[in-house]
Design a protein around this motif. Structure first.
Motif, PDB file in Angstrom:
ATOM      1  N   LEU A 118     -57.148  22.837 -38.728  1.00  0.00           N
ATOM      2  CA  LEU A 118     -57.357  22.949 -40.173  1.00  0.00           C
ATOM      3  C   LEU A 118     -57.212  24.405 -40.581  1.00  0.00           C
ATOM      4  O   LEU A 118     -57.666  25.307 -39.869  1.00  0.00           O
ATOM      5  N   ILE A 119     -56.560  24.631 -41.719  1.00  0.00           N
ATOM      6  CA  ILE A 119     -56.438  25.979 -42.258  1.00  0.00           C
ATOM      7  C   ILE A 119     -56.955  25.989 -43.690  1.00  0.00           C
ATOM      8  O   ILE A 119     -56.689  25.067 -44.464  1.00  0.00           O
ATOM      9  N   GLU A 120     -57.734  27.016 -44.021  1.00  0.00           N
ATOM     10  CA  GLU A 120     -58.267  27.185 -45.366  1.00  0.00           C
ATOM     11  C   GLU A 120     -57.926  28.596 -45.837  1.00  0.00           C
ATOM     12  O   GLU A 120     -58.252  29.574 -45.161  1.00  0.00           O
ATOM     13  N   LEU A 121     -57.268  28.684 -46.993  1.00  0.00           N
ATOM     14  CA  LEU A 121     -56.885  29.969 -47.566  1.00  0.00           C
ATOM     15  C   LEU A 121     -57.744  30.240 -48.792  1.00  0.00           C
ATOM     16  O   LEU A 121     -57.839  29.403 -49.692  1.00  0.00           O
TER      17      LEU A 121
ATOM     18  N   HIS B 220     -61.224  38.837 -44.695  1.00  0.00           N
ATOM     19  CA  HIS B 220     -60.584  37.842 -43.826  1.00  0.00           C
ATOM     20  C   HIS B 220     -60.445  36.537 -44.618  1.00  0.00           C
ATOM     21  O   HIS B 220     -61.248  35.614 -44.463  1.00  0.00           O
ATOM     22  N   PRO B 221     -59.418  36.445 -45.477  1.00  0.00           N
ATOM     23  CA  PRO B 221     -59.301  35.290 -46.370  1.00  0.00           C
ATOM     24  C   PRO B 221     -58.735  34.029 -45.719  1.00  0.00           C
ATOM     25  O   PRO B 221     -58.650  32.988 -46.366  1.00  0.00           O
ATOM     26  N   VAL B 222     -58.321  34.115 -44.464  1.00  0.00           N
ATOM     27  CA  VAL B 222     -57.764  32.957 -43.765  1.00  0.00           C
ATOM     28  C   VAL B 222     -58.809  32.412 -42.793  1.00  0.00           C
ATOM     29  O   VAL B 222     -59.361  33.160 -41.979  1.00  0.00           O
ATOM     30  N   LYS B 223     -59.077  31.122 -42.887  1.00  0.00           N
ATOM     31  CA  LYS B 223     -60.024  30.468 -41.982  1.00  0.00           C
ATOM     32  C   LYS B 223     -59.306  29.317 -41.285  1.00  0.00           C
ATOM     33  O   LYS B 223     -58.784  28.415 -41.935  1.00  0.00           O
ATOM     34  N   VAL B 224     -59.258  29.375 -39.962  1.00  0.00           N
ATOM     35  CA  VAL B 224     -58.561  28.352 -39.177  1.00  0.00           C
ATOM     36  C   VAL B 224     -59.532  27.736 -38.176  1.00  0.00           C
ATOM     37  O   VAL B 224     -60.227  28.457 -37.447  1.00  0.00           O
ATOM     38  N   THR B 225     -59.570  26.417 -38.163  1.00  0.00           N
ATOM     39  CA  THR B 225     -60.376  25.693 -37.181  1.00  0.00           C
ATOM     40  C   THR B 225     -59.482  25.287 -36.019  1.00  0.00           C
ATOM     41  O   THR B 225     -58.426  24.679 -36.217  1.00  0.00           O
ATOM     42  N   LEU B 226     -59.891  25.657 -34.810  1.00  0.00           N
ATOM     43  CA  LEU B 226     -59.121  25.366 -33.604  1.00  0.00           C
ATOM     44  C   LEU B 226     -59.819  24.298 -32.773  1.00  0.00           C
ATOM     45  O   LEU B 226     -61.046  24.314 -32.635  1.00  0.00           O
ATOM     46  N   ASP B 227     -59.039  23.383 -32.226  1.00  0.00           N
ATOM     47  CA  ASP B 227     -59.542  22.436 -31.235  1.00  0.00           C
ATOM     48  C   ASP B 227     -59.350  23.045 -29.854  1.00  0.00           C
ATOM     49  O   ASP B 227     -58.241  23.472 -29.507  1.00  0.00           O
ATOM     50  N   ARG B 228     -60.426  23.103 -29.060  1.00  0.00           N
ATOM     51  CA  ARG B 228     -60.332  23.622 -27.702  1.00  0.00           C
ATOM     52  C   ARG B 228     -59.817  22.517 -26.786  1.00  0.00           C
ATOM     53  O   ARG B 228     -60.499  21.527 -26.530  1.00  0.00           O
TER      54      ARG B 228
END
Length: 253
Positions: free
Chosen positions: A110-113, A126-134
């Motif tokens: 998921l990416i949130e700008l 830091h205006p970019v938020k990215v959710t990573l799956d491990r």
């Protein structure tokens, strides 16, 4: 709660483009990365292209040759060919010298700008938020806050789709098979790049490092598509079958 980290630049994609981008950012301000020596040592120099086409009798014949670099003042009048793993290792080794590692077992989910004008105007935010799956720990996620995100994740880019950027250019409907071999042949252009067009299809020959040769073989739908689903079925193709297709194209040489 997911672990959260902050980075200046988040690069999605760890192929040649991604590791080259990461290395360039890490080495910003340094004139030389020390890459040329390894490329010359490990790669294969390619100087000529050869072209084969059917003559009036349908027999394949060489119709021309041309240097790969035409500029008379070029410092290096050739290409250097090196397999993808070799290219990536050069950059990852260089990155290690800057204290950077590649985190491969992670995939963006998921990416949130941010739309906050003040945050976007702040160069330290830091205006970019990215959710990573491990991928190495099922069910675990990580959140990365970044100043910038760079998509180096290929033709089917997740980043491009996630932020709604359309793809410029055209996609080909052709299917190609690729195989690396060591050949015993008297073919006169085996050490040159060759394009071969025949009545049965096309084949591209690229010499590689270590006396290997790579064949790119154009395949028909009947070679690889499942007749019921219409989808690509890799089980319908094997190295032996791929070579059979290649031989059928060039049998009349």
């Amino acid at each position: 709660m997911p672990e959260e980290t902050r980075v200046d630049v988040l690069i999605v994609g760890a192929g040649p483009a991604g590791v080259m981008c990461a290395n360039a950012l890490a080495a910003a301000g340094i004139c030389s990365y020390g890459l040329a020596e390894r490329l010359f040592k490990e790669g294969h120099q390619l100087h000529m292209f050869a072209f084969y086409n059917p003559d009036s009798d349908g027999v394949l014949a060489r119709t021309g040759r041309a240097p790969v670099i035409n500029a008379p003042t070029a410092r290096y009048p050739f290409w250097i060919l090196l397999h993808q793993g070799g290219v990536e290792s050069i950059f990852t080794d260089s990155m290690a010298g800057h204290g950077l590692i590649i985190d491969r077992p992670a995939a963006p989910a998921l990416i949130e700008l941010s739309n906050d004008s003040e945050q976007l105007a702040d160069m330290f935010s830091h205006p970019v938020k990215v959710t990573l799956d491990r991928l190495d720990t099922p069910g675990k996620q990580e959140i990365v806050h970044a100043r910038y995100i760079v998509g180096c994740d290929g033709a089917h880019s997740w980043v491009r789709k996630a932020v709604g950027i359309t793809m410029d250019g055209e996609q080909t409907g052709h299917i190609w098979g690729v195989i690396d071999v060591i050949v015993d042949t008297d073919f006169p252009d085996i050490h040159n790049a060759c394009t071969i067009h025949s009545m049965s299809g096309s084949c591209l020959i690229i010499p590689r490092e270590g006396d290997k040769v790579r064949f790119y073989v154009q395949l028909s739908d009947s070679d690889v598509l499942d007749p019921i689903t219409g989808r690509l079925d890799k089980n319908r193709m094997s190295p032996e079958k791929l070579l059979e297709v290649r031989i059928s194209m060039t049998r009349v040489l």
